[in-house]
Design a protein around this motif. Structure first.
Motif, short mmCIF file in Angstrom:
data_model
loop_
_atom_site.label_atom_id
_atom_site.label_comp_id
_atom_site.label_asym_id
_atom_site.label_seq_id
_atom_site.Cartn_x
_atom_site.Cartn_y
_atom_site.Cartn_z
N ALA A 77 -1.60 -4.60 -4.90
CA ALA A 77 -1.77 -3.89 -3.61
C ALA A 77 -1.04 -2.55 -3.65
CB ALA A 77 -1.26 -4.75 -2.46
N PHE A 78 0.17 -2.55 -4.22
CA PHE A 78 0.91 -1.28 -4.36
C PHE A 78 0.12 -0.29 -5.21
CE2 PHE A 78 5.36 -3.47 -4.03
CZ PHE A 78 5.15 -3.69 -2.68
N GLU A 79 -0.42 -0.80 -6.32
CA GLU A 79 -1.18 0.05 -7.22
C GLU A 79 -2.41 0.64 -6.54
OE1 GLU A 79 -3.08 -0.06 -11.73
OE2 GLU A 79 -2.37 -1.93 -10.82
N GLU A 80 -3.11 -0.19 -5.76
CA GLU A 80 -4.30 0.28 -5.05
C GLU A 80 -3.96 1.38 -4.05
OE1 GLU A 80 -6.24 -3.13 -3.36
OE2 GLU A 80 -6.63 -4.00 -5.34
N LEU A 81 -2.76 1.32 -3.50
CA LEU A 81 -2.32 2.36 -2.56
C LEU A 81 -1.80 3.60 -3.29
CD1 LEU A 81 -0.41 0.25 0.11
CD2 LEU A 81 -2.63 1.38 0.37
N GLY A 82 -1.60 3.48 -4.60
CA GLY A 82 -1.05 4.60 -5.36
C GLY A 82 0.46 4.70 -5.27
N LEU A 83 1.11 3.58 -4.94
CA LEU A 83 2.57 3.56 -4.85
C LEU A 83 3.17 3.21 -6.21
CD1 LEU A 83 3.20 1.63 -1.51
CD2 LEU A 83 3.17 4.10 -1.88
N ASP A 84 4.22 3.92 -6.56
CA ASP A 84 4.98 3.60 -7.76
C ASP A 84 6.20 2.80 -7.34
OD1 ASP A 84 3.32 5.11 -9.47
OD2 ASP A 84 4.37 6.95 -8.90
N VAL A 85 6.47 1.70 -8.03
CA VAL A 85 7.66 0.90 -7.76
C VAL A 85 8.82 1.53 -8.52
CG1 VAL A 85 8.74 -1.36 -7.92
CG2 VAL A 85 6.30 -1.18 -7.38
N LEU A 86 9.80 2.03 -7.79
CA LEU A 86 10.95 2.67 -8.40
C LEU A 86 12.05 1.67 -8.72
CD1 LEU A 86 11.15 5.79 -6.06
CD2 LEU A 86 10.03 5.61 -8.30
N ASP A 87 12.17 0.66 -7.87
CA ASP A 87 13.21 -0.35 -8.05
C ASP A 87 12.73 -1.61 -7.34
OD1 ASP A 87 15.73 -1.36 -8.88
OD2 ASP A 87 16.52 -1.03 -6.87
N ALA A 88 13.05 -2.77 -7.90
CA ALA A 88 12.63 -4.02 -7.26
C ALA A 88 13.59 -5.14 -7.61
CB ALA A 88 11.22 -4.40 -7.68
N ASP A 89 13.78 -6.01 -6.65
CA ASP A 89 14.55 -7.24 -6.84
C ASP A 89 13.61 -8.37 -6.42
OD1 ASP A 89 16.53 -9.10 -7.25
OD2 ASP A 89 17.52 -8.72 -5.33
N VAL A 90 13.30 -9.26 -7.34
CA VAL A 90 12.30 -10.30 -7.08
C VAL A 90 12.87 -11.66 -7.43
CG1 VAL A 90 9.99 -11.13 -7.66
CG2 VAL A 90 10.46 -8.69 -7.70
N SER A 91 12.56 -12.61 -6.58
CA SER A 91 12.89 -14.00 -6.86
C SER A 91 11.66 -14.83 -6.48
CB SER A 91 14.10 -14.43 -6.02
OG SER A 91 14.30 -15.82 -6.14
N CYS A 92 11.04 -15.43 -7.49
CA CYS A 92 9.87 -16.25 -7.19
C CYS A 92 9.64 -17.26 -8.30
CB CYS A 92 8.63 -15.40 -6.99
SG CYS A 92 8.08 -14.50 -8.44
N ASP A 93 9.13 -18.38 -7.90
CA ASP A 93 8.72 -19.43 -8.82
C ASP A 93 7.78 -20.30 -8.00
OD1 ASP A 93 8.50 -20.95 -11.07
OD2 ASP A 93 10.43 -21.95 -10.86
N ASP A 94 6.79 -20.87 -8.64
CA ASP A 94 5.84 -21.71 -7.91
C ASP A 94 6.60 -22.78 -7.12
OD1 ASP A 94 3.94 -20.21 -9.13
OD2 ASP A 94 3.28 -21.76 -10.52
N ASP A 95 6.19 -22.96 -5.88
CA ASP A 95 6.73 -23.98 -4.97
C ASP A 95 8.20 -23.78 -4.58
OD1 ASP A 95 4.28 -25.28 -4.78
OD2 ASP A 95 4.67 -26.43 -6.60
#
Length: 137
Positions: A77-95
């Motif tokens: 979705a970010f890419e489709e908007l033309g946004l560049d991710v400069l910094d990110a903190d992510v926490s994810c795992d299935d369930d």
């Protein structure tokens, strides 16, 4: 004739039971969707990125439960908007819980201006798409 009538009545009962089961599955899907929405937070705020007055967005997404492909869907979705991710903190795992804090910049596709609401809506659509894909499986 009585046997045929009884057989037809039994088949009608089975059809009715199937209709009830389908209805319950739809209600379960609606309940899960409502629960997921209540346990989801998406916020987007506009930020100044540097001294040249370049603007960007701080995007925060949190959900009680992650879904397979959710991070990819949001990044697309970010890419489709033309946004560049400069910094990110992510926490994810299935369930488990999903958390994303990202700092993005960009003017959008073809130099179009992108505002906070457009970014938020794109993230919500990405989440919705991912949830729909997960429920189809």
């Amino acid at each position: 004739m009585l046997v045929t009538c009884m057989s037809l009545q039994k088949q009608l009962q089975e059809v009715h039971i199937l209709e009830i089961q389908i209805s319950l599955q739809k209600d379960t899907f609606r309940s899960r969707w409502i629960h997921a929405c209540l346990c989801m937070k998406v916020s987007v705020s506009s930020v100044e990125l540097d001294s040249s007055s370049r603007r960007g967005f701080r995007i925060n997404v949190s959900m009680e439960r992650s879904r397979p492909g959710l991070l990819v869907s949001v990044l697309e979705a970010f890419e489709e908007l033309g946004l560049d991710v400069l910094d990110a903190d992510v926490s994810c795992d299935d369930d488990t819980a999903f958390r994303l804090e990202a700092l993005g910049s960009g003017q959008g596709q073809e130099g179009a201006s992108v505002d906070e609401q457009v970014v938020r809506q794109a993230v919500l659509q990405a989440i919705s798409k991912c949830m729909d894909d997960d429920d189809d499986e």
